[in-house]
Motif scaffolding. Structure first.
Motif, mmCIF file in Angstrom:
data_model
loop_
_atom_site.group_PDB
_atom_site.id
_atom_site.type_symbol
_atom_site.label_atom_id
_atom_site.label_comp_id
_atom_site.label_asym_id
_atom_site.label_seq_id
_atom_site.Cartn_x
_atom_site.Cartn_y
_atom_site.Cartn_z
ATOM 1 N N TRP A 179 -14.824 30.736 27.475
ATOM 2 C CA TRP A 179 -15.540 29.471 27.290
ATOM 3 C C TRP A 179 -14.920 28.327 28.096
ATOM 4 C CZ3 TRP A 179 -20.044 30.236 25.380
ATOM 5 C CH2 TRP A 179 -20.258 31.237 24.441
ATOM 6 N N VAL A 180 -13.786 28.577 28.695
ATOM 7 C CA VAL A 180 -13.110 27.557 29.505
ATOM 8 C C VAL A 180 -13.352 27.785 30.994
ATOM 9 C CG1 VAL A 180 -10.851 26.608 30.149
ATOM 10 C CG2 VAL A 180 -11.360 27.101 27.751
ATOM 11 N N LEU A 181 -13.374 29.051 31.413
ATOM 12 C CA LEU A 181 -13.538 29.392 32.824
ATOM 13 C C LEU A 181 -15.012 29.561 33.166
ATOM 14 C CD1 LEU A 181 -10.698 32.073 33.145
ATOM 15 C CD2 LEU A 181 -10.542 29.601 33.501
ATOM 16 N N SER B 132 -14.404 30.021 18.153
ATOM 17 C CA SER B 132 -13.680 29.439 19.276
ATOM 18 C C SER B 132 -13.855 27.921 19.300
ATOM 19 C CB SER B 132 -14.171 30.046 20.598
ATOM 20 O OG SER B 132 -13.486 29.465 21.691
ATOM 21 N N TYR B 133 -12.756 27.232 19.359
ATOM 22 C CA TYR B 133 -12.783 25.768 19.465
ATOM 23 C C TYR B 133 -13.347 25.309 20.807
ATOM 24 C CZ TYR B 133 -10.813 21.128 20.407
ATOM 25 O OH TYR B 133 -10.651 19.815 20.773
ATOM 26 N N TYR B 134 -13.225 26.120 21.826
ATOM 27 C CA TYR B 134 -13.566 25.723 23.200
ATOM 28 C C TYR B 134 -15.016 26.025 23.558
ATOM 29 C CZ TYR B 134 -8.510 25.847 23.067
ATOM 30 O OH TYR B 134 -7.209 25.655 22.693
ATOM 31 N N ARG B 135 -15.759 26.591 22.662
ATOM 32 C CA ARG B 135 -17.151 26.893 22.941
ATOM 33 C C ARG B 135 -17.975 25.604 22.951
ATOM 34 N NH1 ARG B 135 -20.908 31.359 19.754
ATOM 35 N NH2 ARG B 135 -22.781 31.106 21.064
ATOM 36 N N GLY B 136 -18.679 25.362 24.031
ATOM 37 C CA GLY B 136 -19.501 24.172 24.174
ATOM 38 C C GLY B 136 -18.801 22.991 24.817
ATOM 39 N N ARG B 137 -17.536 23.127 25.181
ATOM 40 C CA ARG B 137 -16.824 22.021 25.829
ATOM 41 C C ARG B 137 -17.179 21.900 27.311
ATOM 42 N NH1 ARG B 137 -12.562 19.389 24.037
ATOM 43 N NH2 ARG B 137 -11.541 19.458 26.062
ATOM 44 N N TYR B 138 -17.557 23.012 27.923
ATOM 45 C CA TYR B 138 -17.876 23.006 29.356
ATOM 46 C C TYR B 138 -19.345 23.406 29.516
ATOM 47 C CZ TYR B 138 -12.808 22.982 29.900
ATOM 48 O OH TYR B 138 -11.473 22.662 29.825
ATOM 49 N N THR B 139 -20.161 22.423 29.839
ATOM 50 C CA THR B 139 -21.608 22.660 29.990
ATOM 51 C C THR B 139 -22.091 22.447 31.424
ATOM 52 O OG1 THR B 139 -22.045 20.347 29.375
ATOM 53 C CG2 THR B 139 -22.034 21.986 27.596
ATOM 54 N N HIS C 46 -7.740 17.618 14.814
ATOM 55 C CA HIS C 46 -8.808 16.951 15.553
ATOM 56 C C HIS C 46 -8.267 16.248 16.788
ATOM 57 C CE1 HIS C 46 -11.546 17.814 12.280
ATOM 58 N NE2 HIS C 46 -10.647 17.340 11.444
ATOM 59 N N GLY C 47 -7.428 16.923 17.529
ATOM 60 C CA GLY C 47 -6.877 16.320 18.746
ATOM 61 C C GLY C 47 -7.792 16.532 19.924
ATOM 62 N N THR C 48 -8.945 15.924 19.890
ATOM 63 C CA THR C 48 -9.921 16.109 20.953
ATOM 64 C C THR C 48 -9.850 15.040 22.022
ATOM 65 O OG1 THR C 48 -11.544 14.883 19.659
ATOM 66 C CG2 THR C 48 -11.513 17.275 19.382
ATOM 67 N N SER C 49 -8.968 14.076 21.883
ATOM 68 C CA SER C 49 -8.879 12.993 22.873
ATOM 69 C C SER C 49 -7.921 13.405 23.973
ATOM 70 C CB SER C 49 -8.377 11.707 22.206
ATOM 71 O OG SER C 49 -7.117 11.936 21.623
ATOM 72 N N ARG C 50 -8.389 14.271 24.845
ATOM 73 C CA ARG C 50 -7.564 14.776 25.944
ATOM 74 C C ARG C 50 -8.184 14.362 27.266
ATOM 75 N NH1 ARG C 50 -8.304 21.092 25.055
ATOM 76 N NH2 ARG C 50 -7.689 20.436 22.979
ATOM 77 N N PRO C 51 -7.431 14.369 28.347
ATOM 78 C CA PRO C 51 -8.011 13.993 29.634
ATOM 79 C C PRO C 51 -9.133 14.948 30.015
ATOM 80 C CG PRO C 51 -5.618 14.066 29.725
ATOM 81 C CD PRO C 51 -6.017 14.626 28.405
ATOM 82 N N SER C 52 -10.243 14.400 30.480
ATOM 83 C CA SER C 52 -11.391 15.222 30.841
ATOM 84 C C SER C 52 -11.716 15.068 32.323
ATOM 85 C CB SER C 52 -12.612 14.834 30.010
ATOM 86 O OG SER C 52 -12.931 13.473 30.183
ATOM 87 N N THR C 53 -10.685 15.002 33.157
ATOM 88 C CA THR C 53 -10.904 14.867 34.588
ATOM 89 C C THR C 53 -11.256 16.222 35.188
ATOM 90 O OG1 THR C 53 -8.545 15.211 34.959
ATOM 91 C CG2 THR C 53 -9.310 12.944 34.776
ATOM 92 N N ALA C 54 -12.057 16.186 36.224
ATOM 93 C CA ALA C 54 -12.491 17.425 36.877
ATOM 94 C C ALA C 54 -11.662 17.756 38.097
ATOM 95 C CB ALA C 54 -13.960 17.310 37.275
ATOM 96 N N THR C 55 -10.596 17.035 38.341
ATOM 97 C CA THR C 55 -9.763 17.273 39.512
ATOM 98 C C THR C 55 -8.743 18.352 39.208
ATOM 99 O OG1 THR C 55 -8.261 15.525 38.792
ATOM 100 C CG2 THR C 55 -10.045 14.911 40.283
ATOM 101 N N ARG C 56 -8.031 18.779 40.251
ATOM 102 C CA ARG C 56 -6.989 19.776 40.063
ATOM 103 C C ARG C 56 -5.828 19.169 39.302
ATOM 104 N NH1 ARG C 56 -6.797 24.082 43.455
ATOM 105 N NH2 ARG C 56 -5.128 24.752 42.060
ATOM 106 N N PRO C 57 -5.026 20.013 38.647
ATOM 107 C CA PRO C 57 -3.865 19.461 37.942
ATOM 108 C C PRO C 57 -2.911 18.775 38.887
ATOM 109 C CG PRO C 57 -4.313 21.732 37.271
ATOM 110 C CD PRO C 57 -5.191 21.439 38.450
#
Length: 355
Positions: free
Chosen positions: A95-97, A160-167, A225-236
């Protein structure tokens, strides 16, 4: 003899204990970061994918850290727990890749099946391709020291917590479970072919470590509920954590140190302008002061001359008054003398007429 038997019994009991000290939390973080760093390098993960993959790998390694010694010793129940934890981890990564990234992930067995046993010890396959343990392509994840399993499946009803995070991209179509594959036995021989599994060890003992998918970590729900994470689409971030020394670029206190006249004199030209304005103002003050002093001296001179003239006029007036009084006195004296002479003449006349 009894002491010897007691010592042998204690040694055998310690050898057969099912609760063994596993990998420390610090060691789990280091192994997780090394594996995730190489996945981000080969699969071209974004920053958000990098952070999520770190969490998933952390949950996997933390779950198997206490059972891998039992796998190396040939316990079937430990082997079943390992593959269960591996299937949970691989499904979360699905669900992440993206679809293309996940297919490349399945093609690299040191990512897809990261642990193997050889010589009675278990290790990570990624060190075969990357033998330098200090080589890192990216910096540490933003929650490297704070994540403690808050997004593990037991906290989300085993989903899975990560299901639906990447649409924004397509995912792999179906879960790719290792035990559901036809080549499962070949995978097992490749991973743990050197292990001789004991018979009648498929039943999990009651005092075995926590089963994968069931968390007993203290304080894990505190950061659920630690969902406030960086959501940038750039490389690490490619900067290594030890490349820049702290305090070399921005030393504390230099930027906020108060300086005299910092706001009124930002450059030299303005300083010159302000100094010239101060000089002109001082000249004006001096000229106005001298002018005022000259005016005051002239006024004092005029007042003194006016006073002197008034004094001289008053003195002349006084002299005239005194001279007038003298004249008046002299005229009165002469009048008195004339009166006495006329009285003496009248008395002589009267005497002569009597005669």
């Amino acid at each position: 003899m009894k002491r010897i038997l007691f010592l042998l019994f204690a040694v055998g009991l310690a050898a057969n204990m099912t609760v063994m000290a596993g990998m420390s939390t610090g060691k789990v973080r280091k192994e997780t970061r090394f594996l995730t760093d190489k996945m981000a390098y080969e699969l071209s993960l974004s920053t958000q994918q990098y952070n999520d993959a770190y969490e998933i790998n952390y949950d996997f390694i933390y779950s198997v850290r206490n059972i891998m010694d039992y796998v190396a010793r040939g316990y079937e129940w430990a082997l079943d727990d390992y593959y269960e934890a591996l299937d949970i981890r691989n499904d979360d990564l699905r669900w992440v890749l993206s679809d293309a990234q996940y297919r490349r992930f399945l093609g690299a067995e040191y990512f897809y099946r990261p642990i193997y046993v050889t010589g009675g010890k278990w290790s990570f396959r990624v060190y075969i391709n990357y033998p330098n343990h200090s080589l890192f392509y990216f910096g540490v994840p933003y929650h490297y020291r704070t994540y403690c399993g808050a997004h593990y499946r037991p906290h989300f009803h085993h989903a899975s917590y990560y299901r639906g995070r990447y649409t924004n991209f397509n995912h792999y179509s179906a879960p790719h479970r290792v035990r559901d594959q036809r080549v499962y036995h070949s995978y097992r021989r490749s991973d743990f072919g050197s292990v001789r599994f004991r018979p009648n060890t498929s039943t999990r003992p009651h005092n075995a470590p926590t089963r994968p998918g069931h968390s007993s970590r203290p304080g894990a729900s505190a950061t659920r509920h630690g969902t406030s994470r960086p959501s940038t689409a750039t490389r690490p971030d490619t900067s290594r954590p030890n490349t820049s020394r702290p305090g070399t670029t921005t030393r504390p206190g230099t930027s906020t140190r108060p300086r005299p006249e910092a706001s009124s004199a930002p450059n030299r030209e303005s300083g010159k302008t302000s100094s010239s304005s101060r000089e002109s103002s001082s000249r004006r003050n001096n000229s106005s002061g001298s002018y005022n002093r000259n005016n005051s001296s002239e006024r004092n001179h005029r007042s003194s001359s006016h006073g002197n003239s008034s004094r001289s006029s008053s003195s002349s007036t006084r002299s005239n008054v005194s001279s007038g009084q003298t004249e008046r006195r002299s005229s009165s004296g002469s009048t008195r003398g004339n009166n006495t002479q006329s009285s003496s003449r009248s008395s002589e006349r009267s005497s002569s007429s009597r005669r």
